[in-house]
Design an enzyme around this catalytic site. Structure first.
Site, PDB file in Angstrom:
ATOM      1  N   ARG A  35       0.831  -1.218   0.000  1.00 45.70           N
ATOM      2  CA  ARG A  35       0.000   0.000   0.000  1.00 45.70           C
ATOM      3  C   ARG A  35       0.862   1.264   0.000  1.00 45.70           C
ATOM      4  NH1 ARG A  35      -5.162  -1.458   3.945  1.00 45.70           N
ATOM      5  NH2 ARG A  35      -6.389  -2.487   2.324  1.00 45.70           N
ATOM      6  N   LYS A 195     -16.818 -17.197   4.466  1.00 41.14           N
ATOM      7  CA  LYS A 195     -18.217 -16.856   4.712  1.00 41.14           C
ATOM      8  C   LYS A 195     -19.033 -16.572   3.463  1.00 41.14           C
ATOM      9  CE  LYS A 195     -17.644 -15.113   9.337  1.00 41.14           C
ATOM     10  NZ  LYS A 195     -17.820 -14.035  10.261  1.00 41.14           N
ATOM     11  N   GLY A 349      -8.770  -8.722   0.877  1.00 39.51           N
ATOM     12  CA  GLY A 349      -7.596  -8.663   1.753  1.00 39.51           C
ATOM     13  C   GLY A 349      -6.875  -9.993   1.888  1.00 39.51           C
ATOM     14  N   GLY A 372     -12.677  -4.770   2.186  1.00 38.95           N
ATOM     15  CA  GLY A 372     -14.116  -4.474   2.243  1.00 38.95           C
ATOM     16  C   GLY A 372     -14.547  -3.491   1.164  1.00 38.95           C
TER      17      GLY A 372
END
Ligand code: 3PG
Length: 390
Positions: A35, A195, A349, A372
């Site tokens: 980043r 998930k 991520g 996200g």
């Protein structure tokens, strides 16, 4: 989108929002500077234009001031990458910060302390936003990965300053829009992660554009369970069986191929395993925990991806963080890294962490910097930090 290219930045004090929420080890050493590297084009451009560059960033989710999340190490790494001193303030706002900024020379770079040390950042407090804005003349948001947050340094500040997108922000949006608007076909989604609930939005949004969906990772067990198979002690979202059924029905009705793993690497314990074996998807026993997809599933997914022209990969195939459970993810990411004429985009991520861990970063066309934020963008949500830049 209002681009930094269109802003009159020369000799101005520019407030630059970056996302330096970088991973660190237990001693606070930075373990990935992806980043920070991604922010260099915007910072170098501003230096070249002789702007005074004041960087705002968050790191972690601190509750108030916390030495673990101070940005000193980030400033040091940025200095090394720029080959130029980056001064860092002990505070975010206040008279001492203002006086340091007043003394900055053209082309100098300053980093403010972690903006989340002030709780008013997360609550998007107008007074705090105003105080932040008073530190500069222009605002540049280069932090796509934080733009899903309604925070003062992302959203509130844009009320008070002319606001523009930085180069890294622009690049993310171009890449993601290309995928959403004009994917070359066959378009394949390699979906992993634990998930179903986190990924359902992306799958639903993309389903009519996709040709094939390969589902691995922990979420595969929820799909298998929904089909009536036993999954032992594997990760399961029992309350999402209806969601898995809905996706399978939607895919069937739209004539899309939905491919599930045909075998898994199972273990008796994720912490202290004494037993590991490859089992077929319909041969789970009660004690078994599925920790990775098996070799036949890897081959099956490869077969479906081989002729892909656009491939989106989101979420790992197994618990790659744990020793011995990363082979399925590694094999498929190596395979994806070899495509040359296919647009391969990696998002999320955990996905980028896995790619980096395996040393494959340079092999991918594009690795989204967002977690996200990328998922929300792919779901079609309007990100609060991007709206003011349009
Ligand atoms: C990220 O790492 O995804 C961003 O920095 C956002 O962090 P957050 O989820 O703590 O807001």
């Amino acid at each position: 989108m209002k681009s930094i290219r269109d802003a009159e930045v020369r000799h101005q004090t520019v407030l630059l929002r970056e996302d330096y929420n970088v991973p660190t080890d237990k001693d606070g050493q930075i373990t990935s500077d992806t980043r920070i590297i991604a922010s260099l084009p915007t910072i170098k451009y501003l230096i070249e234009k002789e702007a005074r560059v004041v960087i705002i960033s968050h790191m972690g989710r601190p509750k108030g001031k916390d030495p673990l999340y101070q940005l000193d190490k980030v400033a040091e790494r940025l200095s090394a990458l720029l080959g130029k001193n980056v001064q860092k303030t002990a505070n975010i706002i206040g008279d001492d910060v203002k006086s340091v900024i007043d003394q900055m020379q053209a082309g100098e770079v300053l980093m403010l302390e972690n903006v989340r040390f002030d709780p008013r950042e997360n609550s998007n407090d107008p007074e705090f936003s105003k105080e932040l804005a008073s530190l500069g003349k222009l605002y540049v948001n280069d932090a796509f990965s934080a733009s899903h947050r309604e925070h003062a340094s992302v959203l509130g500040i844009t009320q008070y300053l002319p606001s523009y997108a930085g180069f890294s922000m622009e690049k993310e949006i171009i890449e993601l829009n290309q995928l959403l608007d004009r994917p070359a076909h066959p378009f394949i989604l390699l979906q992993g992660g634990a998930k179903v609930s986190n990924k359902i939005g992306v799958i639903e949004r993309l389903l009519d554009k996709l040709d094939v969906i390969c589902i691995g990772g922990g979420m595969a067990f929820t799909f298998l369970k929904a089909q009536g198979y036993a999954v032992g002690k594997s990760y399961l979202e029992i309350e999402k069986l209806d969601v898995a059924n809905k996706i399978m029905d939607m895919a069937k009705n739209l004539g899309k191929k939905l491919i599930l793993p045909v075998d898994f690497l199972v273990t008796d314990s994720l912490e202290h395993s004494t037993h590991r074996e490859i089992v077929a998807f319909d041969k789970f026993q009660d004690y078994m925990i599925g920790a990775d997809i098996g070799p036949s599933s890897v081959e099956l997914f490869k077969k479906h991806m081989l002729y892909g022209k656009t491939i989106l990969t989101n979420g790992p195939m197994g618990i790659f963080e744990k020793e011995g459970f990363g082979t399925g993810t590694l094999d498929l990411y190596r395979f994806l890294g070899n495509f040359r004429d296919t647009h391969v985009l990696a998002a999320g991520g955990d996905t980028s962490a896995a790619i980096e861990k395996f040393g494959l970063s340079s092999r991918f066309n594009y690795i989204s910097l967002g977690g996200g934020a990328t998922l929300e963008y792919l779901e079609g949500k309007e990100l609060p930090g991007i709206k003011p830049l349009l």
